[in-house]
Design a protein around this motif. Structure first.
Motif, PDB file in Angstrom:
ATOM      1  N   ASP A 123       0.884  -1.245  -0.055  1.00  0.00           N
ATOM      2  CA  ASP A 123      -0.097   0.165   0.007  1.00  0.00           C
ATOM      3  C   ASP A 123       1.031   1.511   0.026  1.00  0.00           C
ATOM      4  N   ILE A 124       2.118   1.163   0.510  1.00  0.00           N
ATOM      5  CA  ILE A 124       2.822   2.375   0.500  1.00  0.00           C
ATOM      6  C   ILE A 124       4.287   1.833  -0.027  1.00  0.00           C
ATOM      7  N   PRO A 125       4.635   2.730  -1.244  1.00  0.00           N
ATOM      8  CA  PRO A 125       5.508   2.337  -1.846  1.00  0.00           C
ATOM      9  C   PRO A 125       7.013   2.627  -1.353  1.00  0.00           C
ATOM     10  N   LEU A 126       6.956   3.591  -0.279  1.00  0.00           N
ATOM     11  CA  LEU A 126       8.215   4.042   0.405  1.00  0.00           C
ATOM     12  C   LEU A 126       8.718   2.836   1.198  1.00  0.00           C
ATOM     13  N   VAL A 127       7.761   2.087   1.956  1.00  0.00           N
ATOM     14  CA  VAL A 127       8.333   1.215   2.577  1.00  0.00           C
ATOM     15  C   VAL A 127       8.809  -0.063   1.760  1.00  0.00           C
ATOM     16  N   ALA A 128       8.306  -0.349   0.502  1.00  0.00           N
ATOM     17  CA  ALA A 128       8.693  -1.349  -0.393  1.00  0.00           C
ATOM     18  C   ALA A 128      10.205  -0.662  -0.717  1.00  0.00           C
ATOM     19  N   GLN A 129      10.456   0.298  -1.007  1.00  0.00           N
ATOM     20  CA  GLN A 129      11.723   0.726  -1.425  1.00  0.00           C
ATOM     21  C   GLN A 129      12.788   0.501  -0.063  1.00  0.00           C
ATOM     22  N   PHE A 130      12.243   0.876   0.977  1.00  0.00           N
ATOM     23  CA  PHE A 130      13.206   0.760   2.096  1.00  0.00           C
ATOM     24  C   PHE A 130      13.612  -0.755   2.152  1.00  0.00           C
ATOM     25  N   ILE A 131      12.671  -1.752   2.216  1.00  0.00           N
ATOM     26  CA  ILE A 131      12.777  -2.947   2.335  1.00  0.00           C
ATOM     27  C   ILE A 131      13.913  -3.661   1.255  1.00  0.00           C
ATOM     28  N   VAL A 132      13.790  -3.428  -0.041  1.00  0.00           N
ATOM     29  CA  VAL A 132      14.674  -3.803  -0.898  1.00  0.00           C
ATOM     30  C   VAL A 132      15.795  -3.046  -0.998  1.00  0.00           C
ATOM     31  N   CYS A 133      16.038  -1.834  -0.199  1.00  0.00           N
ATOM     32  CA  CYS A 133      17.368  -1.180  -0.409  1.00  0.00           C
ATOM     33  C   CYS A 133      18.399  -2.014   0.311  1.00  0.00           C
ATOM     34  N   PRO A 134      19.658  -2.260  -0.273  1.00  0.00           N
ATOM     35  CA  PRO A 134      20.761  -2.870   0.406  1.00  0.00           C
ATOM     36  C   PRO A 134      21.279  -2.059   1.640  1.00  0.00           C
ATOM     37  N   ARG A 135      21.864  -2.792   2.764  1.00  0.00           N
ATOM     38  CA  ARG A 135      22.003  -1.905   3.882  1.00  0.00           C
ATOM     39  C   ARG A 135      23.118  -1.022   3.681  1.00  0.00           C
ATOM     40  N   GLU A 136      24.154  -1.432   2.676  1.00  0.00           N
ATOM     41  CA  GLU A 136      25.549  -0.476   2.351  1.00  0.00           C
ATOM     42  C   GLU A 136      24.738   0.719   1.647  1.00  0.00           C
ATOM     43  N   ASP A 137      23.725   0.606   0.888  1.00  0.00           N
ATOM     44  CA  ASP A 137      23.084   1.842   0.101  1.00  0.00           C
ATOM     45  C   ASP A 137      22.271   2.761   1.187  1.00  0.00           C
ATOM     46  N   LEU A 138      21.757   2.002   2.308  1.00  0.00           N
ATOM     47  CA  LEU A 138      21.085   2.986   3.568  1.00  0.00           C
ATOM     48  C   LEU A 138      21.975   3.974   4.220  1.00  0.00           C
ATOM     49  N   ASN A 139      23.506   3.462   4.000  1.00  0.00           N
ATOM     50  CA  ASN A 139      24.273   4.568   4.733  1.00  0.00           C
ATOM     51  C   ASN A 139      24.190   5.821   3.828  1.00  0.00           C
ATOM     52  N   HIS A 140      23.961   5.890   2.744  1.00  0.00           N
ATOM     53  CA  HIS A 140      23.841   7.216   1.793  1.00  0.00           C
ATOM     54  C   HIS A 140      22.305   7.782   1.809  1.00  0.00           C
ATOM     55  N   VAL A 141      21.441   7.365   2.551  1.00  0.00           N
ATOM     56  CA  VAL A 141      20.105   7.630   2.393  1.00  0.00           C
ATOM     57  C   VAL A 141      19.570   8.194   3.733  1.00  0.00           C
ATOM     58  N   TYR A 142      19.289   9.595   3.571  1.00  0.00           N
ATOM     59  CA  TYR A 142      18.586  10.398   4.722  1.00  0.00           C
ATOM     60  C   TYR A 142      17.030   9.956   5.066  1.00  0.00           C
ATOM     61  N   SER A 143      16.452   9.806   4.065  1.00  0.00           N
ATOM     62  CA  SER A 143      15.112   9.589   4.454  1.00  0.00           C
ATOM     63  C   SER A 143      14.146   8.869   3.127  1.00  0.00           C
ATOM     64  N   PHE A 144      13.391   8.062   3.177  1.00  0.00           N
ATOM     65  CA  PHE A 144      12.403   7.734   2.338  1.00  0.00           C
ATOM     66  C   PHE A 144      11.142   8.544   2.548  1.00  0.00           C
ATOM     67  N   GLN A 145      10.619   9.332   1.425  1.00  0.00           N
ATOM     68  CA  GLN A 145       9.552  10.029   1.486  1.00  0.00           C
ATOM     69  C   GLN A 145       8.694   9.466   0.444  1.00  0.00           C
ATOM     70  N   ASN A 146       7.171  10.073   0.368  1.00  0.00           N
ATOM     71  CA  ASN A 146       6.212   9.519  -0.315  1.00  0.00           C
ATOM     72  C   ASN A 146       6.615   9.794  -1.866  1.00  0.00           C
ATOM     73  N   ASP A 147       7.283  10.781  -2.083  1.00  0.00           N
ATOM     74  CA  ASP A 147       7.573  11.264  -3.594  1.00  0.00           C
ATOM     75  C   ASP A 147       9.054  11.279  -4.043  1.00  0.00           C
ATOM     76  N   MET A 148       9.870  10.979  -3.138  1.00  0.00           N
ATOM     77  CA  MET A 148      11.488  10.647  -3.469  1.00  0.00           C
ATOM     78  C   MET A 148      12.142  10.103  -2.292  1.00  0.00           C
ATOM     79  N   VAL A 149      13.365   9.849  -2.782  1.00  0.00           N
ATOM     80  CA  VAL A 149      14.387   9.236  -1.815  1.00  0.00           C
ATOM     81  C   VAL A 149      15.373  10.464  -1.826  1.00  0.00           C
ATOM     82  N   VAL A 150      15.403  10.735  -0.185  1.00  0.00           N
ATOM     83  CA  VAL A 150      16.404  11.825  -0.211  1.00  0.00           C
ATOM     84  C   VAL A 150      17.833  11.363   0.495  1.00  0.00           C
TER      85      VAL A 150
END
Length: 220
Positions: A123-150
């Motif tokens: 139902d919420i795409p940003l949750v799906a984006q977070f789930i599939v994002c590799p851990r190493e890439d999370l180091n460069h992500v500030y936030s998952f938002q509805n309209d973009m990844v910051v």
């Protein structure tokens, strides 16, 4: 005659939340104040979430509870400064229609949704984006938002731009630089500022021009 203590809606909701936190994969952390609630959740995807709700300390405070959600690939990523960069903010606006409910009820609903994060991701795409994002890439992500990844780079660039912008106008521009044809008075600055503060920018320029013309007339 026995007296029965009647629980408030808030107290009932907190009790309900504590019952929810007895479930496998959900943990209510101890905090130093009743005005801060922290719950750790393991989703069915294997991802982990830390939900924090807080509000200013005060018995009669009317400030609403503020809720934030951190996500991580590993549970231990929440526990040290070394691994905290591998956590990221999830800007979820779920259950906004339940803001009239006590905080315990709202948190319980949110936590159960995160516990079943695979269904939530449908139902919420940003949750799906977070789930599939590799851990190493999370180091460069500030936030998952509805309209973009910051990304963190975007935040750093924005801060650098704002600092350069402020420094540019503080160091390089004065009133004389912007309007060199005007002879700005030194002694009456406070009076002029008081007289002009409620006028529009265009009216201020017109007023300053008129004052300059009057001064030139007086000199001649």
């Amino acid at each position: 005659m026995s007296t029965q203590i009647i629980e408030s809606p808030h107290e009932k909701s907190i009790k309900f939340l504590k019952d929810i936190c007895e479930m496998d994969g959900i943990e209510l952390l101890k905090t130093s104040t009743i005005y801060k609630i922290v719950v750790r959740v393991r989703g069915r995807s294997g991802r982990h979430y830390e939900v924090t709700a807080s509000r200013p300390v005060g018995l009669f405070s009317q400030e609403p509870w503020q809720t934030s959600i951190l996500g991580a690939a590993w549970k231990n990523d929440f526990n040290s400064e070394t691994t905290m960069p591998y956590t990221t903010n999830l800007c979820l606006n779920t259950h906004e229609d339940k803001r009239h409910l006590p905080i315990g009820d709202r948190l319980a609903s949110l936590i159960l949704s995160l516990h079943n994060d695979i269904k939530l991701a449908m139902d919420i795409p940003l949750v799906a984006q977070f789930i599939v994002c590799p851990r190493e890439d999370l180091n460069h992500v500030y936030s998952f938002q509805n309209d973009m990844v910051v990304t963190q780079d975007m935040i750093d660039e924005q801060q650098e731009f704002e600092e350069e912008y402020d420094a540019f106008f503080e160091d390089d521009f004065e009133d004389d630089d912007l309007f060199p044809e005007f002879d700005f008075p030194d002694d009456d600055d406070d009076i002029i500022e008081f007289e002009l503060r409620d006028k529009s920018f265009a009216d201020q320029i017109a007023e300053l021009f008129s004052r300059q013309q009057d001064k030139e007339t007086e000199k001649s």
